[in-house]
Design a protein around this motif. Structure first.
Motif, PDB file in Angstrom:
ATOM      1  N   ILE A   1      30.990  85.119  34.954  1.00  0.00           N
ATOM      2  CA  ILE A   1      31.245  85.369  33.539  1.00  0.00           C
ATOM      3  C   ILE A   1      30.323  86.501  33.111  1.00  0.00           C
ATOM      4  N   TRP A   2      30.870  87.460  32.357  1.00  0.00           N
ATOM      5  CA  TRP A   2      30.143  88.676  32.005  1.00  0.00           C
ATOM      6  C   TRP A   2      30.121  88.880  30.487  1.00  0.00           C
ATOM      7  N   ALA A   3      29.128  89.624  30.039  1.00  0.00           N
ATOM      8  CA  ALA A   3      29.055  90.052  28.633  1.00  0.00           C
ATOM      9  C   ALA A   3      28.437  91.436  28.586  1.00  0.00           C
ATOM     10  N   GLY A   4      29.188  92.414  28.116  1.00  0.00           N
ATOM     11  CA  GLY A   4      28.660  93.766  27.969  1.00  0.00           C
ATOM     12  C   GLY A   4      28.064  94.330  29.237  1.00  0.00           C
ATOM     13  N   GLY A   5      28.655  94.040  30.387  1.00  0.00           N
ATOM     14  CA  GLY A   5      28.134  94.528  31.654  1.00  0.00           C
ATOM     15  C   GLY A   5      27.032  93.675  32.243  1.00  0.00           C
ATOM     16  N   GLU A   6      26.606  92.615  31.544  1.00  0.00           N
ATOM     17  CA  GLU A   6      25.586  91.711  32.061  1.00  0.00           C
ATOM     18  C   GLU A   6      26.254  90.500  32.701  1.00  0.00           C
ATOM     19  N   ARG A   7      25.768  90.115  33.886  1.00  0.00           N
ATOM     20  CA  ARG A   7      26.288  88.943  34.576  1.00  0.00           C
ATOM     21  C   ARG A   7      25.605  87.697  34.004  1.00  0.00           C
ATOM     22  N   LEU A   8      26.395  86.783  33.452  1.00  0.00           N
ATOM     23  CA  LEU A   8      25.841  85.587  32.829  1.00  0.00           C
ATOM     24  C   LEU A   8      25.721  84.423  33.794  1.00  0.00           C
ATOM     25  N   THR A   9      26.381  84.517  34.947  1.00  0.00           N
ATOM     26  CA  THR A   9      26.390  83.428  35.917  1.00  0.00           C
ATOM     27  C   THR A   9      26.191  83.981  37.319  1.00  0.00           C
TER      28      THR A   9
ATOM     29  N   THR B   1      33.730  88.608  28.776  1.00  0.00           N
ATOM     30  CA  THR B   1      33.784  88.101  27.405  1.00  0.00           C
ATOM     31  C   THR B   1      33.662  89.235  26.391  1.00  0.00           C
ATOM     32  N   THR B   2      33.889  88.882  25.140  1.00  0.00           N
ATOM     33  CA  THR B   2      33.760  89.827  24.024  1.00  0.00           C
ATOM     34  C   THR B   2      32.334  89.875  23.475  1.00  0.00           C
ATOM     35  N   ILE B   3      31.443  89.063  24.023  1.00  0.00           N
ATOM     36  CA  ILE B   3      30.077  88.940  23.495  1.00  0.00           C
ATOM     37  C   ILE B   3      29.309  90.253  23.637  1.00  0.00           C
ATOM     38  N   GLU B   4      28.598  90.627  22.566  1.00  0.00           N
ATOM     39  CA  GLU B   4      27.674  91.744  22.602  1.00  0.00           C
ATOM     40  C   GLU B   4      26.266  91.184  22.824  1.00  0.00           C
TER      41      GLU B   4
ATOM     42  N   ILE C   1      34.833  87.813  19.266  1.00  0.00           N
ATOM     43  CA  ILE C   1      33.600  87.097  18.981  1.00  0.00           C
ATOM     44  C   ILE C   1      32.445  87.871  19.601  1.00  0.00           C
ATOM     45  N   LEU C   2      31.551  88.373  18.771  1.00  0.00           N
ATOM     46  CA  LEU C   2      30.446  89.208  19.224  1.00  0.00           C
ATOM     47  C   LEU C   2      29.191  88.396  19.516  1.00  0.00           C
ATOM     48  N   ALA C   3      29.049  87.249  18.888  1.00  0.00           N
ATOM     49  CA  ALA C   3      27.906  86.367  19.144  1.00  0.00           C
ATOM     50  C   ALA C   3      28.340  84.937  18.884  1.00  0.00           C
TER      51      ALA C   3
ATOM     52  N   PRO D   1      40.254  84.377  16.229  1.00  0.00           N
ATOM     53  CA  PRO D   1      39.027  84.657  16.978  1.00  0.00           C
ATOM     54  C   PRO D   1      39.236  84.405  18.469  1.00  0.00           C
ATOM     55  N   TYR D   2      38.721  85.288  19.310  1.00  0.00           N
ATOM     56  CA  TYR D   2      38.865  85.072  20.752  1.00  0.00           C
ATOM     57  C   TYR D   2      37.623  85.551  21.480  1.00  0.00           C
ATOM     58  N   LEU D   3      37.370  84.942  22.649  1.00  0.00           N
ATOM     59  CA  LEU D   3      36.128  85.112  23.381  1.00  0.00           C
ATOM     60  C   LEU D   3      36.303  85.831  24.716  1.00  0.00           C
ATOM     61  N   VAL D   4      37.523  85.830  25.263  1.00  0.00           N
ATOM     62  CA  VAL D   4      37.761  86.439  26.569  1.00  0.00           C
ATOM     63  C   VAL D   4      38.426  87.795  26.378  1.00  0.00           C
TER      64      VAL D   4
END
Length: 485
Positions: free
Chosen positions: A55-63, A136-139, A167-169, A357-360
Motif C-alpha cells: 500500500i502506497w501514499a505519495g510515493g511512500e511505501r506504507l507496508t 492511495t489518495t493520501i498526501e 481523501i488527503l488525510a 469520498p474515495y481512498l484508492v
C-alpha cells in the motif's frame, strides 16, 4: 479360469469407479466445505507463502513483508504503523484484515483475476499472481500534520479534495502499530488482548467509525436550509431572534456563549456562532425541510464506502419544534462522523456539489500496469444552488477573518471555517468535544484545494477557548498548509 478373471476385473473396475466418484465428491461437491474447515491449513499456507503487495501514499511505501522461514512464511510489516493505521488497517495471520488490507485483500494477496495475464487459467488452477500494488489518495504531509496536531489526544482528522472527493488525510488518535498483530506467536496474542483492553480504544477508527454530536459545525447545514427555503433572503438583515430564546413548547431558555446575538443577522450570527439564531431558524424551516437538506449533505444515509465502510451520520425526521431547534445547532440526537463533516465543508467549497469520498487512487499489477483506477463521482445533483454555496463560503471566510475561527487563517490563502463545541454526557457534564471544519484555496488557484474536519474529544482548554477554535482550528490550519504546499 477366464470367467474368474473377468469377475475380478469387473469388480476392480467397480472399485476404481467408486474411488473416482468419491474423489469427485470430495474435490467438487464438498470442496468449499473442506476449504472452510479450520483444520485445513493449505489455504493459509498458500496465502502467506508469498509477499503481499504493498500500500502506497505519495510515493511512500506504507507496508512491507518479511520472510520468517516458517510455515506461514511472510508476515506483514508497517514502517510508519501508527501514522497510517487508519488507512492500511492490519493483515494478521491470527485476526484477519481490516481497512485497505481487507477491502483490497484480493489484489494485495494476488487472488484478483485482474492481475493475471490469463484470468480464466488462473481461475481453473487457483494459482496466485504476485500481489498487486494499492496506491492511495493520501498526501503524506497532510497525514503527518493531522497526526502531529492531535498529539495522541483522542480525536480524528479528515481532509478531502473538494473537487474530486480524494481523501488527503485520514487520521485517528490514539493509534496503534498494525505490525504488532502481523504474525501468529504468543506475542501477537498478548498485543491483541492489550489493545482490546485499552480504555482509549486505539483500534477504533474515529475518522469513519465513530459519530459525535457535531455542535455548531452543523450550523452550515442549517444556514443552507434557511437560505435554500427562503426563510432568510438577506444575510445582513436582522433575524428577529430574542436572546435567550425560549424553545417552542417548553420552558427551556437557550442561551449563547457570545454577546450581541439578539436579533443578529445571519452573517454575524454565523461568525460568532449564535445558538439562539440557528435554533430559531431550524424551528422556522421545520423538520421536513431541515431533514431534506441534511439528507442532501449525506445525513441519514447508510454511510459511504471509501472503500472501507463508514458509519452513517444521523439527523432524523420525526422531531417537534424544540427538538429540531436543538438538532439545528448540532445537539439533541444529531450525530456525525469526521468524514461526514469534512464532506459538508468540501460540498460548500465545491459550489454545492457533493463528491463521493474515495481512498484508492489506482491498483497496479506486478509490472506496474494499472488494472483499476479511482474516479471522481458526484453524488447526485447540487446539494444547494450555486448562489447559496457562495453565501456559505462568504460567511465561512468572515468567520476566519473576524469571527471565532481566526486561528485558522493562513497568510496569502483564502480560508473559510466554522468552529463547534459539542456538549455531551448527562446534563452536559462532560468536557465538550472541540470541532472545526474548514476549506482553503491557494492564491493562484481558482478552486479550494482542501477541506478539513477536526474533532478533539479530550480538549485541554477552557470551554470558551474550545468554542473559539483553540483546540481544533490550529490542527486544521496545519493540515491545510501541508495540503496547499
Amino acid at each position: 479360469m477366464i470367467r474368474c478373471i473377468r469377475h475380478v476385473a469387473a469388480f476392480s473396475l467397480l472399485l476404481l469407479l467408486a474411488l473416482l466418484a468419491n474423489a469427485a465428491r470430495v474435490q467438487v461437491l464438498h470442496s468449499a466445505e473442506y476449504d472452510a474447515n479450520p483444520a485445513n491449513r493449505r489455504a493459509a499456507i498458500a496465502r502467506w507463502g508469498q509477499p503481499r503487495g504493498d500500500i502506497w501514499a505519495g510515493g511512500e511505501r506504507l507496508t512491507g513483508s518479511v520472510d520468517t522461514g516458517e510455515g506461514l512464511r511472510y508476515e506483514r510489516t508497517y514502517p510508519d504503523g501508527e501514522l497510517y493505521a487508519p488507512v492500511t488497517g492490519y493483515a494478521s495471520q491470527l485476526y484477519g484484515t481490516t481497512m485497505l488490507e481487507d477491502t483490497e485483500d484480493a489484489a494485495l494477496s494476488g487472488r484478483d483475476t485482474r492481475l493475471a495475464p490469463l484470468p480464466l487459467w488462473g481461475e481453473l488452477t487457483r494459482s496466485l499472481q504476485p500481489g498487486g500494488q494499492v496506491h492511495t489518495t493520501i498526501e503524506p504531509a497532510a497525514q503527518r500534520a493531522g497526526y502531529a496536531g492531535l498529539r495522541g489526544r483522542k480525536g480524528a482528522v479528515v481532509a478531502l479534495e473538494p473537487s474530486t472527493g480524494r481523501i488527503l488525510a485520514l487520521v485517528s488518535s490514539p493509534s496503534y502499530d498494525p505490525g504488532l498483530l502481523s504474525g501468529n506467536s504468543a506475542r501477537v496474542k498478548t498485543a491483541w488482548r492489550r489493545l482490546l483492553a485499552d480504555p482509549r480504544q486505539p483500534l477504533l477508527n474515529r475518522a469513519i467509525r465513530q459519530t459525535y454530536p457535531p455542535g455548531s459545525t452543523f450550523k452550515i447545514v442549517t444556514a443552507a436550509a434557511a437560505l435554500d427555503t427562503g426563510v432568510v433572503t438577506d444575510i445582513d438583515a436582522p433575524t428577529r431572534t430574542p436572546s435567550p430564546y425560549n424553545l417552542v413548547g417548553t420552558r427551556h431558555l437557550l442561551r449563547n456563549e457570545s454577546a450581541g446575538c439578539a436579533d443578529a443577522p445571519l452573517r454575524e450570527a454565523f461568525a460568532v456562532s449564535c445558538n439562539t439564531v440557528f435554533a430559531k431558524l431550524g424551528a422556522t424551516v421545520g423538520t421536513p425541510e431541515m431533514a431534506r437538506t441534511a439528507a442532501a449533505f449525506g445525513f441519514d444515509d447508510e454511510g459511504p464506502r471509501i472503500p472501507s465502510p463508514a458509519l452513517g451520520s444521523v439527523f432524523g425526521d420525526t422531531m417537534d419544534a424544540a427538538q429540531v431547534a436543538l438538532s439545528s445547532i448540532g445537539q439533541f440526537d444529531t450525530r456525525a462522523t469526521p468524514l461526514q463533516m469534512a464532506s459538508v465543508a468540501a460540498t460548500v467549497a465545491n459550489g454545492g456539489i457533493r463528491m463521493r469520498p474515495y481512498l484508492v487512487d489506482e491498483i497496479t499489477d506486478g509490472d506496474g500496469d494499472v488494472v483499476a483506477r479511482g474516479r471522481p463521482e458526484p453524488l447526485g445533483g447540487p446539494v444547494v444552488p450555486g448562489y447559496v454555496a457562495r453565501l456559505l463560503q462568504q460567511m465561512m471566510v468572515d468567520t476566519v477573518t473576524g469571527g471565532t475561527a481566526t486561528r485558522a487563517a493562513i497568510p496569502g490563502a483564502l480560508v473559510g471555517g466554522k468552529t463547534g463545541t459539542a456538549q455531551h454526557g448527562v446534563d452536559n457534564s462532560r468536557k465538550p468535544y472541540a470541532w472545526f471544519v474548514s476549506w482553503a484555496q491557494a492564491p493562484d488557484d481558482s478552486l479550494p484545494a482542501v477541506a478539513v474536519a477536526v474533532v478533539v474529544e479530550d480538549a485541554e482548554a477552557r470551554r470558551s477557548d474550545i468554542s473559539g477554535g483553540g483546540s481544533a482550528a490550529p490542527i486544521a490550519r496545519a493540515v491545510m498548509e501541508a495540503a496547499l504546499s
